[in-house]
Design a protein around this motif. Structure first.
Motif, short mmCIF file in Angstrom:
data_model
loop_
_atom_site.label_atom_id
_atom_site.label_comp_id
_atom_site.label_asym_id
_atom_site.label_seq_id
_atom_site.Cartn_x
_atom_site.Cartn_y
_atom_site.Cartn_z
N GLU A 278 63.78 66.74 6.70
CA GLU A 278 64.17 66.34 7.16
C GLU A 278 65.80 66.54 7.29
N ILE A 279 66.90 66.81 5.72
CA ILE A 279 67.86 67.10 6.00
C ILE A 279 67.94 69.07 6.52
N ALA A 280 67.00 69.95 5.79
CA ALA A 280 66.91 70.96 6.82
C ALA A 280 66.99 70.98 7.96
N ALA A 281 66.60 70.04 8.86
CA ALA A 281 66.36 70.51 10.05
C ALA A 281 67.75 70.55 11.25
N GLN A 282 68.34 69.36 9.86
CA GLN A 282 69.73 69.02 10.18
C GLN A 282 71.06 69.71 9.71
N THR A 283 70.04 70.13 9.43
CA THR A 283 71.98 70.93 8.23
C THR A 283 71.52 72.76 8.27
N TYR A 284 70.31 73.38 8.66
CA TYR A 284 69.68 74.18 8.91
C TYR A 284 69.39 75.13 7.82
N GLU A 285 69.80 75.02 6.25
CA GLU A 285 69.68 74.99 5.39
C GLU A 285 68.24 75.50 4.83
N PHE A 286 67.50 76.42 5.09
CA PHE A 286 66.28 75.44 4.79
C PHE A 286 65.96 76.66 3.66
N LEU A 287 66.52 77.72 3.18
CA LEU A 287 65.86 78.06 1.85
C LEU A 287 66.89 77.09 1.34
N TYR A 288 67.74 77.27 0.67
CA TYR A 288 68.75 76.48 -0.58
C TYR A 288 68.15 74.76 -0.86
N LEU A 289 67.11 74.42 0.70
CA LEU A 289 66.52 73.20 0.48
C LEU A 289 65.10 73.29 0.22
N TYR A 290 64.85 74.03 0.84
CA TYR A 290 63.04 73.91 0.23
C TYR A 290 62.93 74.19 -1.06
N THR A 291 64.34 75.40 -1.77
CA THR A 291 64.53 75.59 -2.97
C THR A 291 64.53 74.83 -4.19
N GLU A 292 65.16 73.83 -3.14
CA GLU A 292 66.12 72.74 -4.62
C GLU A 292 64.15 71.37 -4.99
N ALA A 293 63.57 71.64 -3.28
CA ALA A 293 63.06 70.60 -3.31
C ALA A 293 61.64 71.23 -4.54
N ALA A 294 61.85 73.08 -4.81
CA ALA A 294 60.43 73.57 -5.29
C ALA A 294 61.52 72.98 -6.32
N PHE A 295 62.33 73.75 -7.48
CA PHE A 295 62.86 73.15 -8.58
C PHE A 295 62.52 71.82 -8.79
N LEU A 296 62.49 70.90 -8.03
CA LEU A 296 62.06 69.12 -8.08
C LEU A 296 60.39 69.45 -8.61
N TYR A 297 59.71 70.10 -7.48
CA TYR A 297 58.20 69.61 -8.20
C TYR A 297 58.61 70.40 -9.10
N TRP A 298 58.88 71.50 -9.67
CA TRP A 298 59.14 72.25 -11.41
C TRP A 298 59.15 71.52 -12.28
#
Length: 233
Positions: A190-210
């Motif tokens: 949802e946040i990536a769809a608003q900011t278009y910073e898909f790479l960084y936000l998905y990487t942040e999500a991956a870091f939290l999962y890790w």
């Protein structure tokens, strides 16, 4: 080249840092309110299903064996995503409408139940037959033998692989975003769809999962070491 452009542009870098920091709390909330509860609830229900399925498969009842085997075969032979879509998007076509979170719990529980049942079944079958005979010799019936003798021993064997299943389930809950559950990855989308910073936000999500899985791995290691000491005694 892209990274060089970012580091050479302080405004761009500051914007990305602001997005990452502002998105951190919503993602953490998504994890606390949905990802972790979904994991715990689905795994708990799944283990109950797994135990019943494992017992059905080792029972002498042909009907129970057939039903349990078919259930395990179907669930293990189809993708988890397809199962979630059938429950959430498919069932409404026949009038069965289930909300996103319960749909995810049902889908993940059935999936965990099928895979964990094989772990539990193998653990039960690995218990020496002498344990059954010894229990019967002192007057225990089948249920008492299972509850007091066999399952406690099988649990020590099955805990390590079941712990791995639990950690994998944490990651699998990201699929719930596709059936509208607002868990952690859904928040990132949802946040990536608003900011278009898909790479960084998905990487942040991956870091939290890790981070979550890393913490669970540490807990798993402590449990296994304690079990090793118990068995050694």
């Amino acid at each position: 080249m892209y990274l060089n452009n970012i580091f050479s542009d302080p405004e761009k870098m500051e914007r990305i840092l602001d997005i990452l920091l502002s998105s951190l709390l919503p993602m953490v909330k998504g994890a606390l309110y949905y990802t972790i509860p979904l994991t715990i609830l689905s795994f708990t229900v799944g283990i109950v299903i797994a135990i019943l399925t494992a017992l059905a498969r080792i029972s002498g009842n042909r009907l129970f064996q057939t039903i349990a085997s078919m259930y395990v075969s179907i669930v293990r032979g189809t993708p988890l995503l397809v199962q979630l879509f059938i429950i959430f998007y498919g069932l409404p076509t026949i009038g069965v409408i289930i909300d996103p979170f319960p749909s995810a719990v049902i889908g993940f529980s059935l999936n965990v139940g099928a895979y964990a049942s094989e772990v539990i079944r193998a653990a039960i079958l690995s218990t020496p037959k002498g344990q059954w005979e010894a229990a019967y010799s002192i007057g225990m019936n089948y249920r008492q033998t299972l509850r007091r003798v066999i399952l406690p021993q099988a649990s020590r064997v099955s805990i390590p692989p079941l712990s791995n299943s639990f950690i994998s389930l944490v990651k699998d809950t990201s699929l719930a975003s596709l059936i509208l559950v607002t868990e952690m990855f859904r928040k990132a989308q949802e946040i990536a769809a608003q900011t278009y910073e898909f790479l960084y936000l998905y990487t942040e999500a991956a870091f939290l999962y890790w981070m979550i899985c890393f913490g669970l791995s540490l807990i798993q290691g402590k449990i296994e070491r304690r079990l090793d000491r118990y068995v050694a005694k």
